[in-house]
Design a protein around this motif. Sequence first.
Motif, PDB file in Angstrom:
ATOM      1  N   PHE A   1       3.472  -3.333  -1.826  1.00  0.00           N
ATOM      2  CA  PHE A   1       2.061  -3.283  -1.451  1.00  0.00           C
ATOM      3  C   PHE A   1       1.879  -3.666   0.019  1.00  0.00           C
ATOM      4  CE2 PHE A   1      -2.129  -5.321  -1.095  1.00  0.00           C
ATOM      5  CZ  PHE A   1      -2.958  -4.320  -1.584  1.00  0.00           C
TER       6      PHE A   1
ATOM      7  N   GLY B   1       1.515  -0.591   2.573  1.00  0.00           N
ATOM      8  CA  GLY B   1       0.062  -0.449   2.576  1.00  0.00           C
ATOM      9  C   GLY B   1      -0.491   0.175   3.843  1.00  0.00           C
ATOM     10  N   GLN B   2      -0.082  -0.352   4.990  1.00  0.00           N
ATOM     11  CA  GLN B   2      -0.582   0.167   6.259  1.00  0.00           C
ATOM     12  C   GLN B   2      -0.195   1.625   6.470  1.00  0.00           C
ATOM     13  OE1 GLN B   2      -2.605  -1.029   8.460  1.00  0.00           O
ATOM     14  NE2 GLN B   2      -2.323   0.551  10.031  1.00  0.00           N
TER      15      GLN B   2
ATOM     16  N   GLU C   1       0.561   3.833   4.231  1.00  0.00           N
ATOM     17  CA  GLU C   1      -0.008   4.724   3.214  1.00  0.00           C
ATOM     18  C   GLU C   1      -1.533   4.668   3.167  1.00  0.00           C
ATOM     19  OE1 GLU C   1       1.661   6.783   1.281  1.00  0.00           O
ATOM     20  OE2 GLU C   1       3.682   6.200   1.934  1.00  0.00           O
ATOM     21  N   GLN C   2      -2.149   4.029   4.168  1.00  0.00           N
ATOM     22  CA  GLN C   2      -3.614   3.923   4.233  1.00  0.00           C
ATOM     23  C   GLN C   2      -4.186   3.178   3.026  1.00  0.00           C
ATOM     24  OE1 GLN C   2      -5.383   5.027   7.093  1.00  0.00           O
ATOM     25  NE2 GLN C   2      -3.254   5.143   7.750  1.00  0.00           N
ATOM     26  N   TRP C   3      -3.459   2.154   2.604  1.00  0.00           N
ATOM     27  CA  TRP C   3      -3.882   1.263   1.540  1.00  0.00           C
ATOM     28  C   TRP C   3      -4.327   2.005   0.284  1.00  0.00           C
ATOM     29  CZ3 TRP C   3      -1.891  -3.280   2.220  1.00  0.00           C
ATOM     30  CH2 TRP C   3      -1.658  -3.750   3.515  1.00  0.00           C
ATOM     31  N   PHE C   4      -5.532   1.725  -0.232  1.00  0.00           N
ATOM     32  CA  PHE C   4      -5.899   2.206  -1.568  1.00  0.00           C
ATOM     33  C   PHE C   4      -6.218   3.694  -1.618  1.00  0.00           C
ATOM     34  CE2 PHE C   4      -6.587  -2.368  -2.083  1.00  0.00           C
ATOM     35  CZ  PHE C   4      -5.927  -2.576  -3.282  1.00  0.00           C
TER      36      PHE C   4
ATOM     37  N   ILE D   1       0.178   2.968  -3.500  1.00  0.00           N
ATOM     38  CA  ILE D   1      -0.355   1.621  -3.293  1.00  0.00           C
ATOM     39  C   ILE D   1      -1.195   1.180  -4.486  1.00  0.00           C
ATOM     40  CG2 ILE D   1      -1.848   0.207  -1.842  1.00  0.00           C
ATOM     41  CD1 ILE D   1       0.928   0.903  -0.680  1.00  0.00           C
ATOM     42  N   ARG D   2      -1.967   2.096  -5.047  1.00  0.00           N
ATOM     43  CA  ARG D   2      -2.766   1.741  -6.234  1.00  0.00           C
ATOM     44  C   ARG D   2      -1.851   1.372  -7.402  1.00  0.00           C
ATOM     45  NH1 ARG D   2      -5.886   6.287  -4.478  1.00  0.00           N
ATOM     46  NH2 ARG D   2      -4.939   7.615  -6.083  1.00  0.00           N
TER      47      ARG D   2
ATOM     48  N   PHE E   1      -0.314  -2.030  -6.768  1.00  0.00           N
ATOM     49  CA  PHE E   1      -1.297  -3.091  -6.970  1.00  0.00           C
ATOM     50  C   PHE E   1      -1.409  -3.445  -8.454  1.00  0.00           C
ATOM     51  CE2 PHE E   1      -5.732  -4.601  -7.479  1.00  0.00           C
ATOM     52  CZ  PHE E   1      -5.670  -5.690  -6.613  1.00  0.00           C
TER      53      PHE E   1
ATOM     54  N   ILE F   1       3.391  -4.684   9.505  1.00  0.00           N
ATOM     55  CA  ILE F   1       1.974  -4.306   9.577  1.00  0.00           C
ATOM     56  C   ILE F   1       1.437  -4.483  10.998  1.00  0.00           C
ATOM     57  CG2 ILE F   1      -0.346  -4.931   8.803  1.00  0.00           C
ATOM     58  CD1 ILE F   1       0.933  -5.725   6.107  1.00  0.00           C
TER      59      ILE F   1
ATOM     60  N   GLN G   1      -0.433  -1.789  13.538  1.00  0.00           N
ATOM     61  CA  GLN G   1      -1.841  -1.973  13.864  1.00  0.00           C
ATOM     62  C   GLN G   1      -2.057  -2.385  15.317  1.00  0.00           C
ATOM     63  OE1 GLN G   1      -3.623  -4.714  11.076  1.00  0.00           O
ATOM     64  NE2 GLN G   1      -4.139  -3.066   9.663  1.00  0.00           N
TER      65      GLN G   1
END
Length: 524
Positions: free
Chosen positions: A233, A237-238, A240-243, A248-249, A252, A432, A436
């Motif tokens: 996660f 996450g970063q 895969e563009q989070w949710f 990522i889902r 989670f 991350i 970013q």
Amino acid sequence: MASAAINTGDRSAPSGGGQRADASAWLAVAAGTLGAMMATLDISIVNSALPTIQGEIGASGTEGTWIATAYLVAEIVIIPMAAWLERLLGLRTFLLLAAGLFTGFSVLCGLSTTLSMMIIGRVGQGFTGGAMIPTAQTIIAQRLPPAQQPIGISAFGITAILGPVLGPLIGGWLTENISWHYAFFLNVPICAILVTLLLVGLPHEKAKLQLLGQADWIGILGLALGLGGLTVFLEEGQREQWFSSELIRIMFVVMLVGFACIAWGQIHARRPIIKLSLLLDRQFGSVALMGVILGMVLYGTSFAIPQFLAALADYNALQSGKVVLLSGIPSLFMMAIVPLLLKTVDIRIAVGGGLIIMALASLIDSNLTAQSVGHDFTTGQLMRGVGQILTMLFLSQAVVRSVPAVDAGDASGLFNAIRNLGGSFALAGISILQEQRVWFHSRRMEETLNANRGAVQDYVNGMEQSFGQAGSGIALLAQQVQQEALVMTYNDIFWIMGVGTLAVLPLVLFLKPLPKGAGPAMVH
């Protein structure tokens, strides 16, 4: 970094203060120390060689963090289980099995041609290598009489500190002079020596397979799912563009199911695989939080420094390894005065001083420039070595003494797991931040570079005249912007580690002084 040990029969340490260990006992201690050294070494042996490995197996810079993270996460899962596995299989059988499997997974890493193959090997290394770290303390507690245990503790302490800092140096030398594959193949002859020492130094014990039915299997499953899901996660996450990503889902949900299994084990298991209720104790909870920060700094800096030097100073793996090694020099010298420090220095002063020194070292390293090279890390690395040994040495004593004796083994396993979890958080956080903050800083600099400004046009034209190629000026300017953005990102990383270390400083007030004249505490 102690672990629970069960005193049984002929391998118990003599109780008389005047008794001395025989040759087989010292061979057993040598085996435990060698196993711990090999395991701690392999945590960081890939760090300086990571750019080379990534290139050969086709992994990006952020994907390469998995090579380090996979090992740490697997260790976190196995460390709390080590004491139970010792009782189940017998200490010698357990270590022989761990050493053999560790060698096999090391060979798999050395033969890897893809990222997936490497991660499978590193997970296997983490599971089997992590088992050898706490058992070294077990051997010291059981095979040496109290009067000689400080010698064993000092030997183990040296391996615990030097392993992570020697790893990049050895891995770098092998990468530059032979091949990165031999950073893993090196374990084959070492394991052969280890197996010989185990067969000679430790007696065979009958397995207690009936313990299989008493294990907290739901909790064990929860550890694997929860920590594995959390790591994926954070790492992915970063990217895969989070949710917005199905992966990522899913991770989670896996993470939540894992943590729910751990919670079920805490409530219903006769003996939970990891006793989280200990964190409710004010002193132990404070020690655990400081352990997280210790792990973040210890593993985060040994990962970030080689990456910075490779990307911006064009250092090879060996040169980066030498810089990382600097933090081990003061640690090595200070281990010689371990008993004196424990008897004379107040734990709150020692841990507080260690945290301040570690924080200052990180803040010093947060002033890097594009021209920074290895010697610019010298002051920070030497300070970091002093701070880490003070913090680690006294926190490991606070772990044992902050809980009832019956819970000391569980507390030690939990502390070791939490410290490694801090390292895993650091590596995921670095990944991350690299994505970013490089984007953030480069966009901010680009906003200040108006193409119509005379100074910008003059600079671009000057670059094109120097290189004699139309369009090269814009490309060189963009390259410089990216370079400066990367430097700012690493400064952010070190600044966060420094401020984070200072943030837990007030927790030293919850520590209780060690007993007057106390020597190193062992877990029996």
